[in-house]
Design a protein around this motif. Structure first.
Motif, PDB file in Angstrom:
ATOM      1  N   MET A 160      34.807  31.900  46.510  1.00 30.30           N
ATOM      2  CA  MET A 160      35.771  31.195  45.671  1.00 30.30           C
ATOM      3  C   MET A 160      37.089  31.966  45.637  1.00 30.30           C
ATOM      4  SD  MET A 160      34.017  28.632  44.312  1.00 30.30           S
ATOM      5  CE  MET A 160      34.624  28.124  42.711  1.00 30.30           C
ATOM      6  N   PRO A 161      38.204  31.273  45.696  1.00 34.38           N
ATOM      7  CA  PRO A 161      39.478  31.972  45.503  1.00 34.38           C
ATOM      8  C   PRO A 161      39.576  32.469  44.065  1.00 34.38           C
ATOM      9  CG  PRO A 161      39.807  29.596  45.592  1.00 34.38           C
ATOM     10  CD  PRO A 161      38.364  29.839  45.891  1.00 34.38           C
ATOM     11  N   LEU A 162      40.153  33.624  43.887  1.00 37.74           N
ATOM     12  CA  LEU A 162      40.171  34.220  42.549  1.00 37.74           C
ATOM     13  C   LEU A 162      41.554  34.246  41.921  1.00 37.74           C
ATOM     14  CD1 LEU A 162      37.719  37.162  43.217  1.00 37.74           C
ATOM     15  CD2 LEU A 162      37.239  35.024  42.017  1.00 37.74           C
ATOM     16  N   VAL A 163      42.566  34.236  42.754  1.00 36.98           N
ATOM     17  CA  VAL A 163      43.918  34.215  42.183  1.00 36.98           C
ATOM     18  C   VAL A 163      44.579  32.876  42.455  1.00 36.98           C
ATOM     19  CG1 VAL A 163      44.394  36.679  42.099  1.00 36.98           C
ATOM     20  CG2 VAL A 163      44.813  35.434  44.206  1.00 36.98           C
ATOM     21  N   LEU A 164      45.524  32.569  41.625  1.00 40.04           N
ATOM     22  CA  LEU A 164      46.207  31.281  41.691  1.00 40.04           C
ATOM     23  C   LEU A 164      46.831  31.056  43.069  1.00 40.04           C
ATOM     24  CD1 LEU A 164      46.405  29.228  39.440  1.00 40.04           C
ATOM     25  CD2 LEU A 164      48.723  30.025  39.002  1.00 40.04           C
ATOM     26  N   LYS A 165      46.661  29.855  43.591  1.00 38.55           N
ATOM     27  CA  LYS A 165      47.211  29.401  44.877  1.00 38.55           C
ATOM     28  C   LYS A 165      46.499  30.013  46.092  1.00 38.55           C
ATOM     29  CE  LYS A 165      51.707  28.169  43.113  1.00 38.55           C
ATOM     30  NZ  LYS A 165      53.075  28.603  42.867  1.00 38.55           N
ATOM     31  N   GLU A 166      45.513  30.854  45.842  1.00 36.65           N
ATOM     32  CA  GLU A 166      44.765  31.437  46.952  1.00 36.65           C
ATOM     33  C   GLU A 166      43.836  30.373  47.545  1.00 36.65           C
ATOM     34  OE1 GLU A 166      41.744  35.211  47.775  1.00 36.65           O
ATOM     35  OE2 GLU A 166      42.085  34.499  45.748  1.00 36.65           O
TER      36      GLU A 166
END
Ligand SMILES: [Zn+2]
Length: 291
Positions: free
Chosen positions: A50-56
């Motif tokens: 899962m992406p963890l930071v915004l827009k990643e």
């Protein structure tokens, strides 16, 4: 099969046809999307990154088996913020909830209650984006004006006091040319709590029995209840002192904590008291036992 793109928010919503829609689990959502193309596919998920930071963005490969044939499906997950969560932590607000009370304890209790309620209202787009501390209270900058009013009323119904909500023009929408309003919600909570003893209009001593829209007071001298409107109440809290009973018959007497004389008690305490028993009293032109 084409790669699947999913843009999601950490509050369990994803973009579907330009709208934010809720989902239960990301695996379920991915499976649904794959099976649209490959019905009855057997899917093996190992670990979904899962992406963890915004827009990643994170790319995952999922094996889909259909009739013994393996397909590798690329699933690209992108972390974003939905329209509601995007309001959190910004300068945005729709309402200012102004809570006032002369009692520090009442203020502390009320803010705890509000914080708890707001925690469960995230999904409705309710956040407190700023807290301003003041001498006799605090201002909460809230992102949902309808809920802010409901919370103000809730405080007012629990404690009593004064409630006012006044909208004011904030701006005009260029898109819809409608006026946009912000709301000031003002709540003044009583400066006393249940079981406090107050002096009203400088002549009557009451014990606070019940808080709420109507405040119920016990007239200590008459031993009868009255219901009052907070906005019309002029009062101050009487300090309680600890002392001892000095006589039981024919009248109940206690030691007056100011002059140390034995004085006849002006009210009838609920419980029977023994000689020398410790009691709490208030003093105003005589002594009242308030336990
Ligand atoms: Zn969200």
């Amino acid at each position: 099969m084409k790669a699947i793109n999913i843009t999601f928010c950490s509050c369990n919503k994803y973009i579907y046809r330009n709208m934010w829609k809720p989902y239960k689990s990301i695996k379920e959502l991915i499976a649904k999307k794959i099976r649209k193309e490959l019905p009855r596919a057997k899917l093996s998920f190992k670990y979904i990154e899962m992406p963890l930071v915004l827009k990643e963005k994170k790319e995952n490969e999922i094996i889909a088996k259909v009739k013994g044939k393996e397909h590798v499906v690329k699933v690209i997950l992108k972390l974003s913020k939905c329209n509601i969560c995007a309001k959190e932590g910004t300068e945005y607000y729709e309402a200012i909830l102004q809570v006032r009370s002369s009692s520090f304890k009442v203020l502390e209790e009320s803010i705890e209650l509000l914080k708890k309620r707001v925690e469960n209202l995230r999904h409705k787009g309710m956040f407190i984006n700023k807290v301003k501390q003041l001498d006799e209270g605090y201002n909460l900058y809230m992102t949902n004006k309808r809920i802010a009013q409901a919370l103000g009323r809730e405080l007012y119904e629990a404690y009593g006091g004064i409630y006012k909500a006044s909208p004011h023009l904030f701006s005009r929408s260029r898109q819809t040319s409608k006026n946009i309003y912000r709301v000031n919600v003002f709540v003044r909570l009583p400066g006393f709590e249940k079981a406090d003893v107050i002096l009203v209009n400088d002549n009557k001593v009451y014990k606070v029995e019940k808080l709420g829209k109507k405040i119920k007071l016990l007239d200590l001298e008459k031993n009868s209840f009255v219901s009052v409107d907070y906005s019309k109440l002029s009062y101050h809290i009487l300090k309680k002192h600890s002392t001892y009973t000095s006589r039981i018959y024919p009248d109940l007497e206690v030691i007056n904590p100011f002059d140390y004389q034995s004085s006849i008690v002006k009210n009838k305490p609920k419980q029977g008291l023994e000689l020398g028993q410790e009691v709490n009293v208030v003093v105003h032109k005589g002594v009242y036992v308030v336990d």
